[in-house]
Every structure is written in C-alpha cells, then in structure tokens.
Scaffold this active site. Structure first.
Site, mmCIF file in Angstrom:
data_model
loop_
_atom_site.group_PDB
_atom_site.id
_atom_site.type_symbol
_atom_site.label_atom_id
_atom_site.label_comp_id
_atom_site.label_asym_id
_atom_site.label_seq_id
_atom_site.Cartn_x
_atom_site.Cartn_y
_atom_site.Cartn_z
ATOM 1 N N ASP A 197 19.053 21.300 25.984
ATOM 2 C CA ASP A 197 17.768 21.871 25.594
ATOM 3 C C ASP A 197 16.611 21.186 26.311
ATOM 4 O O ASP A 197 16.785 20.146 26.964
ATOM 5 C CB ASP A 197 17.571 21.746 24.081
ATOM 6 C CG ASP A 197 18.562 22.600 23.292
ATOM 7 O OD1 ASP A 197 19.007 23.629 23.835
ATOM 8 O OD2 ASP A 197 18.886 22.234 22.146
ATOM 9 N N TYR A 199 27.529 12.310 23.368
ATOM 10 C CA TYR A 199 26.072 12.286 23.254
ATOM 11 C C TYR A 199 25.633 10.964 22.657
ATOM 12 O O TYR A 199 26.312 10.388 21.796
ATOM 13 C CB TYR A 199 25.568 13.430 22.373
ATOM 14 C CG TYR A 199 25.401 14.742 23.100
ATOM 15 C CD1 TYR A 199 24.212 15.056 23.765
ATOM 16 C CD2 TYR A 199 26.430 15.672 23.122
ATOM 17 C CE1 TYR A 199 24.062 16.269 24.427
ATOM 18 C CE2 TYR A 199 26.286 16.883 23.784
ATOM 19 C CZ TYR A 199 25.089 17.176 24.428
ATOM 20 O OH TYR A 199 24.948 18.368 25.084
#
Length: 420
Positions: free
Chosen positions: A173, A232
């Site tokens: 994103d 992540y």
C-alpha cells in the site's frame, strides 16, 4: 398505462434527480449495527477515533528516516535486533534454472528475478495506477530497453510507450516500505546482462528505489505463486508514557489518573467524560507478544482484519492465512533527536505467514495494541476472528511503520526469525 406515458414524457434529468433523492432517503433510513464487546474490558477499550488519534500522534518521522537508511544500505537490521547474523536470515533462495535441452519456441525466453528495495514515503504503493507515483511505473519504464524488437514494435503501433511487464510477489500500500520485494520479467533477447538491469532500475529513482539483486531463473518461476511465505516488520515508536510493565494478574490495569486526564483528554467523548470512564494511556509490549503468539501455527480466516471487499463476501479459503510466526519485542532505532541519545525506544512486531490480505497487518497491529492497553484476555484475537462486523477490530495503523522484509521460496525455518 397513464403512469408509464407520463414517465416516458419526463426528461432524463428528472429521472436522475428522483433516483438521487431515493438513494439519499434510503441512506438516512439505513441502520448501522455496531459491534458490541461484552467482555469485562469493554469500558477500557479505545473507540475507533481514540485508537486512530493514539496511533497517528506518534513520532513517525524517526521510523521513516530509519527505513530510508535501510533501503539505501546505510543501516542494517542487525542494529535493531542486536545479533550480527540477522542479515543472513533473509531468504535468497531462487529456483534452479531447469530448462529443457531444446530451448526453442516458448522456452527460448529468459526470465529474471529482481529483488528491489524502496521507501514507501515516496510512492503511492506498488501497483501502477493513472496519475499516481507508484513503484511499478519506474521499474517497468526502466526495463523497457530490454524488451525484444517484436514486442517493442507492437507497442509503438498502438501508441503505447515501450515498457516491460513485471509481476510481483505482493502489492504494498501507499507509504509501506519494502526491503526485499521480489518481481520478475521475461524477454526473448539474449544480449541482456544482469548488471545492465541493475543499472537501469537504479537510475529510475535514486535514493528511493534500489536493486538488491538480479538473477536468471526458470521460466516456471512466479514471484507470487512460487512464494511460500512473506515476512513483515512493523516498527511502532514508543513515547515515555506508552509502555508499562506487564501485570502478573490478567486484566489488572495500572493507570495513572493524573496522566490520563492530561494526555488522553482529547480522546474522550463528552459522554465518556461525564460518565467518568478512565481509559488506559499505555500498554505492555510483553502483553502484545502474548496476544500475537496465540496466532502462531493456526490456519484462520482474517476477514475481520482485512479491508478489501465486504466481509460477507470473504468466506472460506480466500480469507484464510496460516501464521508461521507472530511475535513482538522492544528495541531501539537510531534517532537524530538529542532527547534520544541511546536511540528511540520502539516496539518491533514480526509477522510471517503464507499470505496477507489487504491492510491485514496494519489492522492487526492496531487491534493488538488496543487490546493490550485494555488488558484483554490472551485469546481475544482468536475471538475477534469470529466477529461478524469489522467494527470489532481497530482502524488500520499508520503505513509508516510497516515494511515488507522478504519473501521466501523455500520452506519456512522457525530458527530464522528476528524475534525469538
């Protein structure tokens, strides 16, 4: 018949106005069912507005500066986790180049695996979109010089720029950083060198986008479908009053009322102030770690933590993710602020799963911080999986703290984790 005749005689604009009026009326009459928490911590849990303000009020610039140094190779994750071999944990496995002896026809093309690093602050996400500065755009534009002649002529005839086509392991994103994002492209040209590819992409956006490695792989390689896991890292800056020691008794809250009135006054609604609700202003990193640890080794539907399609449509395997590793720990990052001589105190959250849904990590981070502050039970995240309304989870945490560390193409090794 008379009504139909009258309707046909009306001008189109009247139809539009009537329809708009009906839609506005329906919207006013629509009832929004909010999720109601029934556990003992319901009165201590932040509202969506409070959670949003708490998360976005943090000093994210220091985190962004640290990520920028990581992207450009001026810093290392070893500084964050305290052991020198942390950089060796990153998975660099590439499938063997098992091509048939007869490399003609469709097998004649060459596929390249490209690992890139980019800073999310300068890009509007990965996926190319009109009018937006995305990562995919400069990457495809830079490798356009390696497109074979036939493909180049086809694009020129259509009035299109000569660009390459890349596929990626996972779209990030806007604002999300990546240290080892994996993409690939193919060409029928035989005169392309790895150094030429590196040089072309590195010139596309200096100091913002950097090539980590380029390698020739099998035609069967696909950055997304060949991947077995993604890692992540979320770095959450901690203020002086954000962190508290874990209580020995579950659910026991240690709240300083004076600090609460001063630091959290803006987050309380008028009703809450009148009712005298005392909400926490801090959370325990150890508690966050305990809550996240409950997700490890489980295949669960994370539809309540996703922000892509309607929750009612996210049923079954499309929303199921297997969490290999989910832990949190306290650390420090370099900081130019004179008040942080030894570095800024941060909470690091490491998540490894076979896949992640859109904004899933950010919603999960925000929710676990909220639940840790409220003193929720250890299985609260598992219970939230069964919720039927997305208001049960917190709004997404800021993208500034999120980073795609690496993508794995070999079996996940639990020993190769940053946070043990």
């Amino acid at each position: 018949m008379l009504k139909i005749a009258i309707a046909k005689s009306l001008k189109p604009q009247y139809w539009v106005q009537a329809r708009s009026l009906k839609m506005a009326t329906d919207a006013e009459n629509k009832v929004h069912h909010h999720y109601t928490h029934t556990d003992p911590c319901k009165d201590l849990r932040w509202t969506a507005r409070e959670c949003y303000q708490f998360l976005y009020s943090k000093p994210w610039k220091s985190v962004n500066d640290y990520y920028l140094d990581l992207v450009n190779g001026r810093s290392s994750l070893a500084e964050l986790f305290g052991h020198k071999d942390v950089d060796d944990i990153v998975d660099e496995y590439a499938p063997e180049n098992n091509l048939p002896d007869d490399q003609s026809g469709r097998w004649a093309r060459v596929t390249y695996k490209i690992v890139v690093s980019y800073h999310g602050e300068f890009f509007d996400g990965w996926q190319k979109q009109p009018g937006l500065n995305t990562v995919q755009k400069p990457v495809e534009r830079s490798i356009g010089i390696f497109v074979d002649e036939r493909k180049a002529q086809q694009r020129k005839k259509k009035g299109l720029p000569v660009e390459g086509i890349v596929v990626v392991a996972g779209r990030t994103d806007k604002g999300v950083t990546a240290l080892h994002q994996v993409c690939s492209f193919y060409t029928w040209r035989k005169d392309v060198s790895i150094e030429d590819i590196k040089h072309a992409i590195n010139l596309a956006a200096p100091e913002k986008l950097r090539v980590v490695s380029v390698s020739q792989v099998s035609r069967a390689f696909h950055p997304n479908f060949s991947a077995k896991w993604r890692r992540y890292l979320y770095i959450f800056p901690l203020g002086e009053g954000d962190c508290r020691e874990q209580s020995s008794e579950i659910g026991e809250m240690e709240i300083a009322e004076d600090d609460h009135k001063e630091n959290f006054k803006d987050l309380l609604t008028e009703k809450e102030e009148l009712d005298g609700v005392k909400k926490p202003t801090s959370f325990s990193v150890r508690r966050v770690d305990q809550l996240l640890h409950q997700l490890e080794g489980k295949l669960l539907s994370y539809k309540m933590f996703a922000r892509d399609t309607k929750a009612s449509r996210n049923i079954g395997p499309p929303t199921e993710c297997f969490m290999y590793h989910a832990r949190a720990a306290e650390s420090r990052i370099p900081c130019s602020n004179k008040d942080h001589v030894d570095g800024m105190k941060v909470m690091c959250i490491e998540l490894v799963a076979n896949r992640f849904l859109r904004r899933m990590v950010r919603v999960l981070v925000a929710t676990v911080v909220r639940e840790a502050a409220a003193g929720s039970e250890e299985d609260v995240l598992l219970k939230l999986m069964e919720a039927r309304c997305r208001r049960a989870t917190a709004p997404p945490a800021p993208p500034d703290g999120l980073c795609l560390v690496d993508v794995g193409y070999s079996d996940f090794d639990p020993q190769k984790c940053f946070i043990c």
